[in-house]
Design a protein around this motif. Structure first.
Motif: not given
Ligand code: ADP
Ligand code: MG
Length: 467
Positions: A263, A389-390, A35, A97, A93-94, A73, A265
């Motif tokens: 961060q 959120a990817g 992670y 996320s 965090a990026k 996440t 992404n």
């Protein structure tokens, strides 16, 4: 504070799940590596790997299932157990996320466990955010979960009806989402007070400690009992501000996800576009905008209201495309309407940096830095409006002129941090700065030198094997 008798409050709601308790050190290290979790602090709880490990209320669990959230996440995995334990946490965090949930869910658990607020009593949970737009978003997100527990939430955002806010507050409220100015005003007017507040969050924490906000934030925090739980979340944190935050919190846990200092992404494709002048900027935009709009929503950043307006009128005139503009000078009801329309049927928004932080609009596929952002942090937040959120890729174009060599330097660094390729043309503009050029040369030489050594060693070994 010494003169006020504060009542006791509960803050530890975390019971380690058997599966997590059974993990040995090596297994925990492996999870952290996967992670990319980095933590500092005393007695840090282990990260969790499934939401089930939190043993949350069934109503919340059902809601999580309904939303198809598969697993936590990275930031959620480490922050949720820490925050639920009642610890003070700094979470970096990026963008995109899932930081909101990392403080909203524990806030509901925390609030549910306290004595109910009575009439005229102030909030137990408080979230402070830098912009009204982000405030509205956090308000809706909190409300979505708070409803399950009959927890009341009020938004104290600048520009909105004070009378209405006043009435809500007088009835007693469990949670407040606020911008600093309006919160302080309402406290001063005694519409609410912070005596019952035991859980405070600063979202976009680094901006909250930047010039202009710091005094207000200190005054708010100063009014809350010293043993409160305090949580700071952000995607960017300058070293100086990080130290200030660490010093301010009692026994904090500092969680950073990823290796990047800031961060970025990596899922967002960063594409610089070199232009000669302002005419070149406009030409490029008019040539490409239609294509980008076919992929999804487009958010364009300018620095001033005038730039936003003239750009939109050019686009309307030359391309016949409709869009909206957003900047601080608009009336609040307009600002709210604009964000809502952009979330729904409108596909183009031209905005100043009030739209650069926190906004979560999934369909944004393209961000364009039409004019350079003021610094690297703003750049990261601007482009972070895509790639949420990817689950979707995003593209961020940045228009760069020769005179923008400072921006070019920043871009080179940010593109490299994300592991993407720096175009030669951009590097050339950045190289207009002698310091940067020297720095790069030294690094390159050092690199080649080290590689050269490696190569000779390998050759040497190969030769040895042959003989
Ligand atoms: P950040 O504050 O880090 O920029 P947000 O909290 O706004 O990010 O979350 C970005 C998006 O990710 C939101 O739309 C949110 O609903 C979604 N999200 C959050 N947690 C998860 C998860 N565990 N799985 C899938 N999507 C998630
Ligand atoms: Mg956020």
């Amino acid at each position: 504070h010494s003169q006020i008798q504060y009542e006791e409050f509960e803050s530890n709601f975390y019971q380690e799940h058997e599966e997590i308790a059974n993990l040995n050190v090596a297994q925990v290290e492996k999870i952290k590596r996967e992670y990319q979790i980095h933590v500092k602090g005393n007695n840090v709880p282990k990260p969790i790997i499934s939401f089930g490990h939190l043993q949350l209320d069934q109503k919340l669990v059902n809601k999580i299932v309904a939303q198809n959230f598969e697993k936590p996440t990275a930031i959620q995995s480490q922050a949720l157990p820490c925050v639920l334990s009642g610890r003070n946490v700094i979470g970096v965090a990026k963008t995109g996320s899932g930081k909101t949930i990392a403080y909203v869910w524990p806030m509901l658990v925390h609030v549910s466990a306290q004595r109910a607020v009575e009439k005229k009593e102030g909030p137990i949970g408080l979230v402070v955010v830098p912009t009204r737009e982000l405030g509205q978003q956090v308000y809706l997100e909190t409300k979505k979960y708070a409803q399950l527990f009959q927890i009341s939430v009020s938004a104290l955002l600048g520009g909105e009806n004070k009378h209405h806010q006043w009435k809500e507050l007088r009835a007693g409220v469990d949670i407040i989402i606020a911008t600093p100015g309006r919160l302080i005003e309402m406290v001063k007017k005694k519409a609410t007070n912070l005596q019952r507040c035991t859980y405070i969050v600063l979202d976009e924490a680094d901006q909250m400690f930047s010039l202009g906000f710091e005094y207000q934030i200190r005054s708010i925090i100063g009014q809350i009992r010293p043993d409160k739980q305090i949580l700071l979340f952000t995607a960017t944190m300058k070293k100086k501000i990080r130290q200030l935050c660490v010093d301010m919190l009692i026994d904090p846990i500092v969680i950073t996800i990823g290796e990047n200092e800031n961060q970025v992404n990596e899922d967002i494709k960063q594409l610089p576009v070199i232009v000669d002048d302002d005419e070149g900027r406009l030409r490029w935009l008019l040539q490409n905008l239609k294509t980008y709009l076919q992929n999804g929503k487009v958010l364009i950043f300018a620095n001033q209201m005038g730039q936003c307006e003239s750009l939109l009128s050019e686009i309307k005139q030359k391309l016949g495309i409709q869009g909206l503009t957003l900047y601080g000078d608009k009336l609040q009801y307009e600002r709210t309407l604009i964000i809502n329309q952009f979330k729904q049927h409108v596909h183009l928004l031209i905005a100043t940096d009030i739209a650069s932080r926190g906004l979560d609009i999934k369909e944004i596929r393209t961000v364009i830095n039409y004019f350079p952002p003021k610094d690297a942090d703003i750049y990261i937040h601007r482009i972070g409006r895509t790639g949420r959120a990817g689950n979707c890729d995003g593209v961020a174009y940045s228009l760069v002129q020769k005179q923008d060599w400072k921006f070019a330097i920043m871009l080179v660094r940010s593109i490299e941090l994300a592991g993407q390729i720096v175009p030669q043309e951009l590097e050339e503009i950045a190289n207009l700065d002698d310091h940067f050029k020297m720095d790069r040369m030294k690094k390159k030489m050092g690199y080649d030198y080290a590689r050269g050594k490696d190569a000779s060693k390998i050759l040497h070994q190969a030769l040895k094997r042959q003989t």
